[in-house]
Enzyme design. Sequence first.
Site: not given
Length: 441
Positions: A34, A328
């Site tokens: 990002r 994750d």
Amino acid sequence: MSVTSTASSSRELRAGGGLSGTVRVPGDKSISHRALLFGAIAEGITTIEGLLPAEDPMSTAACLRAMGATISPIHAGQIVRVEGVGLDGLQEPQDVLDCGNSGTTIRLMLGLLAASKGRHFVLSGDSSLRRRPMNRVGQPLTMMGAKIKGRSNGDFAPLAVSGQKLRGGVIGTPVASAQVKSALLLAALTADGATTVIEPAHSRDHSERMLRAFGADLEVGGEMGRHIRVSPGQKLYGQNIVVPGDISSAAFWLVAGVLVPGAELVVENVGLNPTRTGILEVLQQMEARIEVLNRHEVAGEPVGDLRVRQGPLKPFSINGDIIPRLVDEVPILAVAACFCDGESKITDASELRVKETDRLAVMTRQLTAMGADIDEHADGLTIRGGRTLRGTELDSETDHRVAMSLAVAALLAEGNSRLTGSEAAAVSYPNFWDDLERLHR
């Protein structure tokens, strides 16, 4: 020495021994992506300290460079400098944009490029990425006026994007996914009218935090922050970003630290964003001996050091809204469950079937080969712990999180293991094997 590489893709993992010391995991992968993306569409210069110098962020940087953004070389320990081109400044590339193995790259790019009116783009990646579903992003973007074409009605790359002037509105995401949400937020920055994105459950919020820091007109509301409203028209301006350590990478050391006899580890500078700390909550449920030290804030993100000591673990059960906050970490939690006396259950985790691999199937295959007692379900796993795991031939099946999870399992097995595909760890943690060798006594 605990790890021996005998070929480019095969590595011997030696069982037994202790685990102690201090480790600093690489920069957060989500934040690294990002910072590069938002810096490229901002005005002015963005500097990024601690950016993850791994394959996935490199793919994002390469795509942005191909569209005219200037990004300095990415090397461990060096500040990265991004010269932004503005919200509508990305240019048509001369070739296909190669997203490598990175789902974050291709999905966030879809949102950004779908709003690049009058320009055309083709996005693709490696064989694994080309098998991952993209309609979860493409369909809500189509509701805003996007034109995206690809295999299986746009569900699989390569994807052709014809940039349009998009329209705002109220858009619901089909899954609780930060990638889907972030793609829509990027598209909303230049849309005609305000956009409200509604998630079925709260996913990691790095995009919301960082876009506000860059100057976007963004409001978060609704139950647990599941409604995000973006009003277009505000320019983004370059920022100085400091990337904390990735809690998803720290998770391997946390689980290893509570399992390996006599272990004591300190994992420094770990990002503790509440949308990412599900792993800590589950380990606390398991009565793991973990302390948070030196709490502070860096660039709007909570950070701390984690001290972990070996001790007995209780089985756990996870489902529902916590899954997006530890999606994750499920592979390494599956390893932890193998060493709890009793039955652990993971449900509502079907999202793992469309990661780099089908992680539910892969972890079942690999841990069963070591002697674990696992039942695989459509949306999760049931693991009956307490069996002795045996060293054996293992395979990451090209998945970085599988590779590192199996490394932890191998430490606790009876007899050595050999891991094929160990190089996959470099996708998110380039120095993992070096750190393991240093910490393993």
